[in-house]
Each structure stands twice: as C-alpha cells, then as structure tokens.
Design a protein around this motif. Structure first.
Motif, PDB file in Angstrom:
ATOM      1  N   ASN A  21       0.832  -1.192   0.000  1.00 31.01           N
ATOM      2  CA  ASN A  21       0.000   0.000   0.000  1.00 31.01           C
ATOM      3  C   ASN A  21       0.875   1.255   0.000  1.00 31.01           C
ATOM      4  O   ASN A  21       1.762   1.388   0.826  1.00 31.01           O
ATOM      5  CB  ASN A  21      -0.908  -0.025   1.235  1.00 31.01           C
ATOM      6  CG  ASN A  21      -1.914   1.101   1.230  1.00 31.01           C
ATOM      7  OD1 ASN A  21      -2.063   1.797   0.239  1.00 31.01           O
ATOM      8  ND2 ASN A  21      -2.598   1.259   2.335  1.00 31.01           N
ATOM      9  N   GLN A  22       0.617   2.171  -0.910  1.00 31.06           N
ATOM     10  CA  GLN A  22       1.370   3.424  -1.006  1.00 31.06           C
ATOM     11  C   GLN A  22       0.633   4.504  -0.219  1.00 31.06           C
ATOM     12  O   GLN A  22      -0.421   4.954  -0.624  1.00 31.06           O
ATOM     13  CB  GLN A  22       1.528   3.835  -2.479  1.00 31.06           C
ATOM     14  CG  GLN A  22       2.341   5.078  -2.690  1.00 31.06           C
ATOM     15  CD  GLN A  22       3.828   4.849  -2.476  1.00 31.06           C
ATOM     16  OE1 GLN A  22       4.331   3.754  -2.646  1.00 31.06           O
ATOM     17  NE2 GLN A  22       4.524   5.875  -2.091  1.00 31.06           N
ATOM     18  N   ASP A  23       1.180   4.917   0.926  1.00 34.36           N
ATOM     19  CA  ASP A  23       0.539   5.920   1.768  1.00 34.36           C
ATOM     20  C   ASP A  23       0.878   7.354   1.358  1.00 34.36           C
ATOM     21  O   ASP A  23       0.159   8.279   1.714  1.00 34.36           O
ATOM     22  CB  ASP A  23       0.944   5.723   3.230  1.00 34.36           C
ATOM     23  CG  ASP A  23       0.383   4.441   3.809  1.00 34.36           C
ATOM     24  OD1 ASP A  23       1.016   3.904   4.725  1.00 34.36           O
ATOM     25  OD2 ASP A  23      -0.666   3.987   3.344  1.00 34.36           O
ATOM     26  N   TRP A  65       3.518   9.951  -1.577  1.00 34.32           N
ATOM     27  CA  TRP A  65       4.441  10.074  -2.703  1.00 34.32           C
ATOM     28  C   TRP A  65       5.529  11.058  -2.326  1.00 34.32           C
ATOM     29  O   TRP A  65       5.293  12.010  -1.595  1.00 34.32           O
ATOM     30  CB  TRP A  65       3.711  10.586  -3.940  1.00 34.32           C
ATOM     31  CG  TRP A  65       2.704   9.637  -4.464  1.00 34.32           C
ATOM     32  CD1 TRP A  65       1.378   9.598  -4.137  1.00 34.32           C
ATOM     33  CD2 TRP A  65       2.918   8.568  -5.379  1.00 34.32           C
ATOM     34  NE1 TRP A  65       0.756   8.580  -4.805  1.00 34.32           N
ATOM     35  CE2 TRP A  65       1.684   7.921  -5.582  1.00 34.32           C
ATOM     36  CE3 TRP A  65       4.029   8.093  -6.051  1.00 34.32           C
ATOM     37  CZ2 TRP A  65       1.534   6.847  -6.426  1.00 34.32           C
ATOM     38  CZ3 TRP A  65       3.875   7.017  -6.897  1.00 34.32           C
ATOM     39  CH2 TRP A  65       2.634   6.404  -7.072  1.00 34.32           C
TER      40      TRP A  65
END
Length: 64
Positions: free
Chosen positions: A2-4, A6
């Motif tokens: 999961n990318q929380d 950038w």
C-alpha cells in the motif's frame, strides 16, 4: 504494498488566475521540474499579487 504517500524532489505547477491559466514560462502555462524553493517563491508571488499581469511579470523574473 500500500502506497501511503508520494515523494519527489521536483514539482510541476500551473497557476489559475481570475481569467484562466496564467503563463508560468515563456509561452507555457505549466512549469515543471521546479525545486521546493522555486515552488515556495511562486506561492509567495501568487499569494501577494493583485492581478494576473503582476503574477506574470514577477514569475518571469524567476527564470523558471
């Protein structure tokens, strides 16, 4: 995964004035590959300007 969030060292910006997009660079309404310091300077200009033409004049002096 999961990318929380950038991350980036540079940013692309566009300025929207009262009458539409404002020129950021010579002949373009978008400026890219700006550092955080450059973005901060643009934010300062835009937040204190009273007209789109003032924004354009001051942005030109940054040589983005």
């Amino acid at each position: 995964m999961n990318q929380d969030h950038w991350e980036s060292a540079t940013a692309e910006i566009a300025i929207f004035g009262k009458d539409g997009m404002v020129a950021c660079t010579e002949g373009d309404t978008v400026a890219g590959w700006l550092t955080t310091d450059q973005v901060a300077k643009v934010i300062t200009i835009v937040s204190s300007a009273t007209s789109d033409s003032e924004i354009t004049k001051k942005i030109k002096s940054l040589n983005l």
